[in-house]
Scaffold this motif. Structure first.
Motif, PDB file in Angstrom:
ATOM      1  N   CYS A  88      -6.707   9.139  10.648  1.00 38.52           N
ATOM      2  CA  CYS A  88      -7.206   7.812  10.918  1.00 38.52           C
ATOM      3  C   CYS A  88      -8.348   8.056  12.220  1.00 38.52           C
ATOM      4  O   CYS A  88      -7.790   8.478  13.261  1.00 38.52           O
ATOM      5  N   CYS A  91      -6.359   5.401  15.254  1.00 35.64           N
ATOM      6  CA  CYS A  91      -5.107   5.796  16.086  1.00 35.64           C
ATOM      7  C   CYS A  91      -4.919   7.111  15.907  1.00 35.64           C
ATOM      8  O   CYS A  91      -3.758   7.629  16.466  1.00 35.64           O
ATOM      9  N   CYS A 128      -6.091   4.118   8.630  1.00 34.94           N
ATOM     10  CA  CYS A 128      -4.802   4.012   8.002  1.00 34.94           C
ATOM     11  C   CYS A 128      -4.580   2.660   7.723  1.00 34.94           C
ATOM     12  O   CYS A 128      -5.087   1.750   8.164  1.00 34.94           O
ATOM     13  N   CYS A 131      -4.200   0.189  10.584  1.00 31.79           N
ATOM     14  CA  CYS A 131      -5.164  -0.007  11.176  1.00 31.79           C
ATOM     15  C   CYS A 131      -6.152  -0.911  10.525  1.00 31.79           C
ATOM     16  O   CYS A 131      -7.032  -1.323  11.100  1.00 31.79           O
TER      17      CYS A 131
END
Ligand SMILES: [Zn+2]
Ligand SMILES: [Zn+2]
Length: 133
Positions: A88, A91, A128, A131
């Motif tokens: 991701c 994050c 992801c 997110c």
């Protein structure tokens, strides 16, 4: 996850056992520092050097995998069979992708590079599910 031997049956030292347990317990890919933090909770008094040496040993014996993406600390992987990763970009979450790469991609890559294939890894970068909500 693929089949795993019982940690107790591997004949490892207590320290190595704890390090392996930490990596297998987490459904994520920890850095050496993160492994050290978790190992300390299970075995107070364990030193970073011991954790680091255990990681090297476990990697050499094929019990764990190590991945690095060129930047940042390498991460340790409980999954030792060939697999790919998705990262991701927001994050930093890293997940395993146990998928078979199409033969066509492998063929194209070897044809283009003229390299003799030893291994091929795919890294997917994006957001992801959490997110991208
Ligand atoms: Zn994310
Ligand atoms: Zn992995």
């Amino acid at each position: 996850m693929s089949s795993k031997e019982n940690i107790k049956d591997l004949g490892l030292t207590k320290q190595r056992e704890v390090v392996l347990q930490v990596i297998r317990d987490k459904d994520t890919h920890l850095t050496a520092n993160e492994v050290f933090d978790k190992a300390k909770q299970l075995l107070p008094g364990i030193s970073f050097a011991t954790v680091y040496n255990s990681l090297r040993y476990l990697k050499e014996t094929g019990l764990i995998g190590e991945i690095s993406f060129g930047n940042g600390a390498s991460r340790f992987d409980a999954l030792t069979s060939r697999h790919d990763h998705a990262i991701c970009t927001n994050c930093g979450k890293l997940v395993d992708m146990e998928i078979e790469l199409p033969a066509e991609i492998v063929k194209l890559a070897t044809k283009f590079s003229k390299f003799k294939l030893e291994s091929i890894e795919l890294t997917l970068r994006g957001l992801c599910p959490e997110c991208s909500e």
